[in-house]
Design an enzyme around this catalytic site. Sequence first.
Site, PDB file in Angstrom:
ATOM      1  N   ASP A 189      51.172  24.233  59.859  1.00  0.00           N
ATOM      2  CA  ASP A 189      50.698  23.559  58.658  1.00  0.00           C
ATOM      3  C   ASP A 189      51.789  23.707  57.603  1.00  0.00           C
ATOM      4  O   ASP A 189      52.788  24.407  57.810  1.00  0.00           O
ATOM      5  CB  ASP A 189      49.381  24.195  58.192  1.00  0.00           C
ATOM      6  CG  ASP A 189      48.708  23.426  57.050  1.00  0.00           C
ATOM      7  OD1 ASP A 189      49.068  22.253  56.828  1.00  0.00           O
ATOM      8  OD2 ASP A 189      47.840  24.013  56.379  1.00  0.00           O
ATOM      9  N   ARG A 225      34.971  20.517  48.177  1.00  0.00           N
ATOM     10  CA  ARG A 225      36.395  20.797  48.422  1.00  0.00           C
ATOM     11  C   ARG A 225      36.955  21.333  47.112  1.00  0.00           C
ATOM     12  O   ARG A 225      37.240  20.570  46.178  1.00  0.00           O
ATOM     13  CB  ARG A 225      37.111  19.517  48.866  1.00  0.00           C
ATOM     14  CG  ARG A 225      38.596  19.695  49.210  1.00  0.00           C
ATOM     15  CD  ARG A 225      39.187  18.364  49.655  1.00  0.00           C
ATOM     16  NE  ARG A 225      40.618  18.417  49.847  1.00  0.00           N
ATOM     17  CZ  ARG A 225      41.223  18.710  50.993  1.00  0.00           C
ATOM     18  NH1 ARG A 225      40.493  19.006  52.055  1.00  0.00           N
ATOM     19  NH2 ARG A 225      42.544  18.720  51.088  1.00  0.00           N
ATOM     20  N   GLN A 279      38.125  21.865  59.487  1.00  0.00           N
ATOM     21  CA  GLN A 279      39.344  21.593  60.241  1.00  0.00           C
ATOM     22  C   GLN A 279      39.315  22.330  61.574  1.00  0.00           C
ATOM     23  O   GLN A 279      39.718  21.789  62.613  1.00  0.00           O
ATOM     24  CB  GLN A 279      40.574  22.002  59.432  1.00  0.00           C
ATOM     25  CG  GLN A 279      41.891  21.739  60.147  1.00  0.00           C
ATOM     26  CD  GLN A 279      42.136  20.266  60.388  1.00  0.00           C
ATOM     27  OE1 GLN A 279      42.083  19.460  59.468  1.00  0.00           O
ATOM     28  NE2 GLN A 279      42.402  19.901  61.644  1.00  0.00           N
ATOM     29  N   ARG A 327      38.165  15.126  63.095  1.00  0.00           N
ATOM     30  CA  ARG A 327      37.513  15.619  61.885  1.00  0.00           C
ATOM     31  C   ARG A 327      36.163  14.914  61.696  1.00  0.00           C
ATOM     32  O   ARG A 327      35.150  15.547  61.404  1.00  0.00           O
ATOM     33  CB  ARG A 327      38.401  15.374  60.654  1.00  0.00           C
ATOM     34  CG  ARG A 327      39.558  16.329  60.468  1.00  0.00           C
ATOM     35  CD  ARG A 327      39.109  17.710  60.011  1.00  0.00           C
ATOM     36  NE  ARG A 327      38.345  17.681  58.784  1.00  0.00           N
ATOM     37  CZ  ARG A 327      38.857  17.655  57.551  1.00  0.00           C
ATOM     38  NH1 ARG A 327      40.182  17.647  57.387  1.00  0.00           N
ATOM     39  NH2 ARG A 327      38.077  17.665  56.483  1.00  0.00           N
ATOM     40  N   CYS A 338      47.402  19.892  60.898  1.00  0.00           N
ATOM     41  CA  CYS A 338      46.178  19.403  60.258  1.00  0.00           C
ATOM     42  C   CYS A 338      46.442  18.278  59.254  1.00  0.00           C
ATOM     43  O   CYS A 338      45.490  17.616  58.823  1.00  0.00           O
ATOM     44  CB  CYS A 338      45.437  20.551  59.585  1.00  0.00           C
ATOM     45  SG  CYS A 338      46.359  21.329  58.249  1.00  0.00           S
ATOM     46  N   HIS A 365      39.165  26.784  55.791  1.00  0.00           N
ATOM     47  CA  HIS A 365      39.001  25.353  56.075  1.00  0.00           C
ATOM     48  C   HIS A 365      38.264  25.213  57.411  1.00  0.00           C
ATOM     49  O   HIS A 365      38.822  24.755  58.406  1.00  0.00           O
ATOM     50  CB  HIS A 365      40.362  24.677  56.138  1.00  0.00           C
ATOM     51  CG  HIS A 365      40.324  23.187  55.995  1.00  0.00           C
ATOM     52  ND1 HIS A 365      39.138  22.470  55.930  1.00  0.00           N
ATOM     53  CD2 HIS A 365      41.323  22.262  55.921  1.00  0.00           C
ATOM     54  CE1 HIS A 365      39.415  21.182  55.812  1.00  0.00           C
ATOM     55  NE2 HIS A 365      40.726  21.031  55.807  1.00  0.00           N
TER      56      HIS A 365
END
Length: 311
Positions: free
Chosen positions: A235, A117, A147, A298, A270, A144
């Site tokens: 988001d 990450r 996700q 997830r 998310c 991402h």
Amino acid sequence: MSTHTDVTSTNPAQPPKHFLTVDDLSAAELQSVLDLAAEYKAAVENGESHGDLGGKTLAMLFEKPSTRTRVSFETGMTQLGGHAVFLGPEDTQLDRGEPVKDTARALSGYVDAIMARVFDHDDLTELAAYAEVPVVNGLTDDAHPCQTLADLLTIQELFGGFEDVTAAWVGDGNNVASSFAVGCAMVGIDLTVACPDGHGLDDEVLDAAAEAGSAPTVTTDPEAAVADADVVYTDVWVSMGEDDAKVDDFDGFTLDSALLAGTDAKVMHCLPAVRGQEITDDTIESERSVVWQQAENRMHAQKALLATLVG
């Protein structure tokens, strides 16, 4: 966001398969991961063990802080019978100047997969180029994809599949939006993306979506985007490291009762959310919200991905 990534290992005899963008999976592989994720979720609900990665270890490299990414990967590896090692910014030699390629090759001798990450997508690409084990994108500034796996699993659960499903993205054309757009194209979801001028998806993302299936419809009108949507997704408007001043460009893009009036669309986010900014408190807490279903998914989606790449 990069288009389909074809990264090879320094070990030509058995190159690992990496997951840096969602289209690193074929459409068939993506569906297989989602189906396996559904099986793993059912196993957890039924109290059934599923130790498919017994004895395997996942290294987790973090430049960015996280709640969901760390806990979902770590718990997921435990449920699969494996082990996860957390490596924060102060736990490696990267901050002291060790090249990414050196870290990649060293970790490859210890673990069975690496999740990273990080900020710069190029760092992730370099990590994958030199790693001799699968590398998974836990988030970069460009993409991402993990996700997106959770998002698609959630939509599959809600509608029994993807046929005739319409979705709308409202807000910033960020890394989450980029991966979601390509993922929707891969499974055939009709997507409309509504972003203010100057904050839309990059042309590279639109090209990747077109190659994967079809590019989303692009607009600057959030009301038009949500009008016929089965799912509306948003988001944060300001990602880590960005200037808060951009918020002024998003007037009218908040998911609230006024924008969603006249539609029964499910609402996705998310997380973490800035309540009162991109989404109101009453919307995220409403019966139409599937945010917590997304968050749980997830873990199940990532377990299926790891089992596919490593197992």
